[in-house]
Structures are given as structure tokens and as C-alpha cells.
Design a protein around this motif. Structure first.
Motif, PDB file in Angstrom:
ATOM      1  N   GLN A 355      25.259  66.739  87.701  1.00  0.00           N
ATOM      2  CA  GLN A 355      24.357  67.602  86.487  1.00  0.00           C
ATOM      3  C   GLN A 355      25.599  68.270  85.581  1.00  0.00           C
ATOM      4  OE1 GLN A 355      20.715  69.466  86.813  1.00  0.00           O
ATOM      5  NE2 GLN A 355      21.627  71.272  86.077  1.00  0.00           N
ATOM      6  N   VAL A 379      22.493  67.058  81.105  1.00  0.00           N
ATOM      7  CA  VAL A 379      22.242  65.866  81.731  1.00  0.00           C
ATOM      8  C   VAL A 379      22.245  65.896  83.051  1.00  0.00           C
ATOM      9  CG1 VAL A 379      23.383  63.301  81.822  1.00  0.00           C
ATOM     10  CG2 VAL A 379      24.063  64.922  79.927  1.00  0.00           C
ATOM     11  N   PRO A 381      21.678  64.634  86.892  1.00  0.00           N
ATOM     12  CA  PRO A 381      22.123  63.666  87.929  1.00  0.00           C
ATOM     13  C   PRO A 381      21.706  62.311  87.829  1.00  0.00           C
ATOM     14  CG  PRO A 381      21.857  65.716  88.943  1.00  0.00           C
ATOM     15  CD  PRO A 381      21.215  65.711  87.773  1.00  0.00           C
ATOM     16  N   GLU A 383      21.525  60.381  85.108  1.00  0.00           N
ATOM     17  CA  GLU A 383      21.059  59.941  83.719  1.00  0.00           C
ATOM     18  C   GLU A 383      22.320  59.622  82.863  1.00  0.00           C
ATOM     19  OE1 GLU A 383      17.329  62.901  82.763  1.00  0.00           O
ATOM     20  OE2 GLU A 383      19.391  63.535  81.895  1.00  0.00           O
ATOM     21  N   ILE A 514      30.518  61.192  88.338  1.00  0.00           N
ATOM     22  CA  ILE A 514      30.271  61.208  86.955  1.00  0.00           C
ATOM     23  C   ILE A 514      31.381  60.104  86.158  1.00  0.00           C
ATOM     24  CG2 ILE A 514      30.825  62.490  84.846  1.00  0.00           C
ATOM     25  CD1 ILE A 514      30.172  65.102  86.305  1.00  0.00           C
ATOM     26  N   THR A 543      26.004  59.764  87.026  1.00  0.00           N
ATOM     27  CA  THR A 543      25.829  60.411  86.019  1.00  0.00           C
ATOM     28  C   THR A 543      26.762  59.892  84.863  1.00  0.00           C
ATOM     29  OG1 THR A 543      24.956  62.395  86.812  1.00  0.00           O
ATOM     30  CG2 THR A 543      25.767  62.374  84.452  1.00  0.00           C
TER      31      THR A 543
END
Length: 593
Positions: A355, A379, A381, A383, A514, A543
Motif C-alpha cells: 500500500q 494505492v 495493495p 492496485e 511494488i 502494486t
């Protein structure tokens, strides 16, 4: 205010170059060399005494029984000096090389630890000169320069004691010559000091000009700028030549004076000593010994001029390296904040869900220019966030702030609710896999480039999967040695699209929570770009932040930010932004024709 200044000075001093910590492990070697120098020079002082005995006793008094003994003494002195000279030079070279190696390694580590803002204002040519040429100059101080300066100090002391012990009146003339030569040598060193500084700076510019030109040689040829670059290089090369020529002129101006004194002193001693010998106040053997001593009292001063130049050059290098050691990294782990947070204290590494939250983030450049203003978004997790905007709107800066390449000027950035300043840099950056717009590949094999930094951890299976997902496996398999194919500097020999696919594979192989794409599909053909987009769409549990100029790259994102002049002008889904009929819609209409 005064307390802050004192703390800043204390912090700066803690980063200063401390040469003693490199010398300390080999200090015993230099102490040993000091003792060797004393014995080495002491043996040299015995030779004139043996000459005196040969002249006075063997030749003058015909005591031939001592001839073999004295000749054996000369032979033993020669053998002893040869052995001690070898041991001394080997020890100094070994200790000096170790100091140079450790200093260069520590200095490179220091450079690697500096923040991005330092590299924004420092060119690579200067750093190359500091790492190579300046460390070499310091290495010279701890090898032959230091060794010979030590020998000169011991030699001058011994020869003066020997001469004054034999005849103090005859010692005055060579002592005066020695002092005069020492004065000339020091004056020459003072003239050379600023020249050495200028030579080092011009060398940095010359290196940087050559490095930039060679790195961009294809651009230079494309724009027919060869003559322009040649002229620029010639200018710096000419300046470098002029400075070295000025250095030579200084040497030439002073060195003949030193040589003249070196030849006149023994002659003057011979004349004055000859008068003493005629008057029977000095024996011929003592005169012979004195002439040898007088010849040995001037050359150290002559050599002092050369050594002073090398010492001056080395000390100037120490100052230049020290300026870089004095640089304080702006981006460091705050141990107190990390411990206070608890999630990553004492080496703990809590799993990162991914996130990302920007809360009223602002960023100003060092010149005071606003780059980002009041940036806020979240944002969750898994997305996908798309970021669009004109060149210079601050898109890449958002990523640099997320990875803490720079610190925010205001606001906070959080990952999984934790302020990134409370996370160790190693943890933060390990959990963000980035494909930057500036594609860089090292002159190594393809597999080595993909495993960059994690060669012992990444398995071949992960590399194969990443190559497939990035649509790079097909062209890699066509190469003669496949993944072990060595590519040239910066990936020369590969097309722009191939290089982008390899950098995408490098990021995907890490399986970080990420994933950031910074305009990373601009060189791909439409079909390959669609393949990459489909892969990203299907990739769950990660993400994703996608920065792009093409709407086709971000239209499937859960949220899209449109930046303008460092601010969020619009945000929403693809459909929502089209409905607003704003900047996003205008871009869409242009790209769709």
C-alpha cells in the motif's frame, strides 16, 4: 542556532578523511623501515672512513696487512646496503600498496553512500580522477616519496655529524651549500603547489570530456558533431599541456642551480681541505673522506626538490579527496526512527503488502524551484496506478521520492502505513522493483545483468520466467550463447526495444511487492507493448505504478493521475477522466487522431 552549527561541524568532521586509520595496520612496517634507514645510511657513512684508512694507513704508511680487511669491509658494506635496500623498498611498496588499495576501496564505498543530489552537481570525470589519479598520488607519499624523505633526514643528520666530528671549520662550506639547496628546493615546491592543483582540476575536465564523448559517440556521429567534440577535447588537452609545460619551466628554472651547487661544493671542499692538508692540519685520508661526505650532503637537497613536488601533489590530492569525504549523505537510515517504529527494528523485516500513500507531498530542488506541490493519493495493495503528464511535470520525481533518492520538502510518504523515513533504505528499495526510463545495461552477460545485485539469490528459473513475461526470451534464445551472451557497454548491439525488455525482465525477476514502470515501453512495438500490458494486468498481488505518455499504457489502471506543473490536475479511472473532458481527454484525442 549555535548548537545546530556545532552539531553540523561535528557531523562534518566525522566524515573527514583520516589517513591514520589506513596507516595504523601497517605502522609497524614503517617503524621497521625507519630502523632499516638508519642502518642503511649508517653503512654509507662508514665508506668514507674506510677510504680515509686506505689513504692514510695503506697508501701513506704502507700497512698492507690491513688492505684485505678494509676491502672486505667495503664489500660487506655494499652487500649489506643492497640487502637492506631491497628489504626497505619491498616493505614500503607493500605497505603503501595496501594503504592505496584500502583507501581506494573505502573512498569508493564513500561515493556509493552519497545521496543522489551529490551526483546531480558532480560530474563522473571528476570522480574518476579522484578515485584513480588522486589515490595514486597519495600512494606515492607512502611508497618511494616517504621512504626517500626518511632517508634524506637520516642521511643529512649522519653526514653533518660525521663532518663536524672530523673538522668543524671545513664543515661550514658544505653545510651552507646544503642549506642554500634546501631553501631553493622549498621555494620550488611552493611554486609547484598551485600548478599541481590546477593540473589535477584540468585532468578532471579532460577525463570528463573524453568520458562523455565516448559514452555518446553515436549521438555525436548522428549530429555530425565530431569536429565540435574534437575542438572541445583539444581545448582541454591544450590547457593540460600548458600546465604541465609551466610545471616543467619551474623545474628547469631551479634545478640547474641545485646541480651547480652540487658540483661546486666538493670542489670548494677540495681546495680548502687541500690548504689544510698542505699546512698539516688535515691528513690526505681525512681530506678524501671529507670530499666524499661533501658529495653526499648536496644530493639529498637536490632530490628534496623533486620529492617536495611529489609531496605537494599528494597533499593536494588529500585535500581534494577530503572535500568529498566531507560530503554528508542527505539520505540515511535514521536508527532512532526505525527503532521507534518497531516494524523493522533489530533487523526485523515485516512483509510488505504494497500500500502506497502520498499525503500532501511537496518537493523543492536545491535552487528553490518547486517540483511537486501538494501531491496526495493512495494505492491499495495489488492496485495499479497510472501517472501521465507533460515532460517536466514531476512524474519521475514521484518515483525518486518513493524510493527515497531524495527526501520530501513537506508531507509524508507511507508504505503499509509506515513512514518511509522509518524504514531501512535496504528494505525500502528491495521491495520496489523499478524499470527506469534511462535504460542502463552493464558490459556483462545477459544473466549477470538480470541478476544484478542478487546473483547468489536469484535462481535461473526466476530469470527464465522473467524473460518470458517481458517478451525477451525469444531474441535471447536466438543468441549464440543465449543468457551467457556478453553485451557491450550500455547494451550496445541491442535495439532500444530489446534493452527495454531486458530491464523489464530484471525488475520482474525480483518479485517485489511494488513494481514501477517509468515510461518503460516507449521503444516497444505495438504488439509487444500489448503483450507487456496484458502480463501486468494478469499479475496479481503486486502494486503497480505505470508512468507513461501513451494512454494505451495506463488506461487499464485502477486510478490515473494527470500531472501539470508539479500538481495533480486530474485523477480518476480512464472512463471518469474522459467524462471530465479535460487534459486527459485532449491527450486521448490527439493520440487517437
Amino acid at each position: 542556532m549555535n548548537t545546530d552549527i556545532k552539531n553540523q561541524k561535528k557531523k562534518t568532521n566525522s566524515f573527514r578523511l583520516n589517513l591514520f586509520r589506513f596507516v595504523k595496520p601497517v605502522l609497524h612496517i614503517y617503524i621497521m623501515v625507519g630502523f632499516i634507514n638508519i642502518i642503511f645510511v649508517g653503512l654509507d657513512m662508514l665508506t668514507p672512513q674506510i677510504t680515509r684508512l686506505l689513504v692514510d694507513e695503506v697508501i701513506g704508511q704502507h700497512i698492507f696487512t690491513r688492505l684485505n680487511f678494509l676491502l672486505a669491509g667495503i664489500l660487506l658494506i655494499g652487500l649489506g646496503r643492497a640487502l637492506l635496500g631491497y628489504l626497505r623498498e619491498y616493505s614500503c611498496d607493500w605497505a603503501g600498496s595496501r594503504i592505496g588499495s584500502e583507501l581506494r576501496k573505502d573512498f569508493f564505498n564513500k561515493i556509493q553512500g552519497l545521496s543522489a543530489n551529490f551526483f546531480d552537481k558532480t560530474n563522473s570525470g571528476e570522480l574518476m580522477a579522484r578515485v584513480k589519479d588522486d589515490v595514486d598520488s597519495i600512494w606515492e607519499i607512502f611508497t618511494y616519496i616517504g621512504m626517500l624523505l626518511g632517508e634524506i633526514a637520516v642521511h643529512v643528520t649522519f653526514v653533518l655529524l660525521s663532518m663536524f666530528k672530523m673538522n668543524w671549520r671545513l664543515s661550514i662550506l658544505p653545510t651552507a651549500g646544503m642549506i642554500f639547496c634546501g631553501f631553493i628546493s622549498l621555494k620550488m615546491g611552493s611554486r609547484l603547489s598551485p600548478v599541481f592543483e590546477q593540473i589535477a582540476e584540468e585532468n578532471s575536465l579532460l577525463n570528463n570530456t573524453a568520458q562523455e564523448n565516448l559514452a555518446a559517440v553515436r549521438t555525436v556521429k548522428s549530429f555530425l558533431k565530431e569536429q565540435y567534440e574534437i575542438a572541445k577535447f583539444r581545448k582541454h588537452n591544450h590547457n593540460y599541456y600548458e600546465l604541465n609545460y609551466r610545471q616543467s619551466r619551474i623545474f628547469v628554472r631551479f634545478h640547474p642551480v641545485l646541480q651547480l651547487v652540487r658540483y661546486l661544493v666538493p670542489i670548494a671542499v677540495l681546495v680548502q681541505g687541500g690548504i689544510y692538508a698542505i699546512n698539516d692540519t688535515l691528513t690526505l685520508g681525512e681530506l678524501s673522506a671529507f670530499v666524499q661526505y661533501s658529495m653526499n650532503v648536496v644530493w639529498p637537497m637536490e632530490m628534496l626538490g623533486w620529492l617536495t613536488g611529489g609531496l605537494t601533489r599528494g597533499l593536494a590530492s588529500v585535500k581534494r579527496i577530503d572535500r568529498i569525504y566531507a560530503e554528508i549523505p542527505q539520505i540515511t537510515d535514521d536508527e532512532a526512527k526505525i527503532a521507534e517504529c518497531g516494524a523493522f527494528a533489530n533487523g526485523r523485516q515485516m512483509p510488505v503488502a504494497g500500500q502506497i500513500e502520498f499525503d500532501k507531498v511537496c518537493f523543492k530542488a536545491e535552487n528553490g524551484k518547486d517540483i511537486l506541490q501538494d501531491i496526495s493519493f493512495c494505492v491499495k495493495p495489488g492496485e495499479t496506478l497510472g501517472i501521465m503528464g507533460a515532460t517536466g511535470s514531476g512524474k519521475t520525481t514521484i518515483i525518486n521520492l518513493l524510493k527515497r533518492m531524495y527526501n520530501v520538502s513537506a508531507g509524508t510518504i507511507k508504505i503499509d502505513g509506515v513512514d518511509i523515513t522509518r524504514m531501512p533504505l535496504s528494505v525500502l528499495r528491495k521491495n520496489i522493483a523499478t524499470v527506469m526510463q534511462d535504460v542502463f545495461l552493464f558490459s556483462e552477460s545477459i544473466n549477470s545483468n538480470l541478476k544484478l545485485g542478487e546473483k547468489a539469490l536469484l535462481q535461473d528459473e526466476a530469470i527464465e520466467k522473467a524473460l518470458e513475461e517481458s517478451a525477451a526470451k525469444e531474441f535471447v534464445d536466438r543468441m549464440d550463447e543465449k543468457g551467457e551472451t556478453v553485451i557491450g557497454e550500455r547494451g550496445v548491439g541491442l535495439s532500444g526495444g530489446q534493452k527495454q525488455r531486458l530491464t523489464i525482465a530484471r525488475a520482474l525477476s525480483r518479485t517485489a511487492p511494488i513494481l514501477v514502470f517509468d515510461d518503460s515501453t516507449s521503444a516497444l512495438d505495438t504488439e509487444t507493448e500489448k503483450q507487456i500490458q496484458q502480463m501486468l494486468k494478469e499479475k496479481s498481488g503486486m502494486t503497480k505504478i505505470i508512468i507513461a505518455h501513451r494512454i494505451s499504457a495506463v488506461k487499464n489502471a485502477d486510478r490515473i493521475l494527470v500531472l501539470q506543473d508539479g500538481k495533480i490536475a486530474e485523477q480518476g479511472t480512464h472512463a471518469e477522466l474522459l467524462a471530465k473532458n479535460g487534459l486527459y481527454t485532449q491527450t486521448y484525442q490527439v493520440q487517437q487522431g
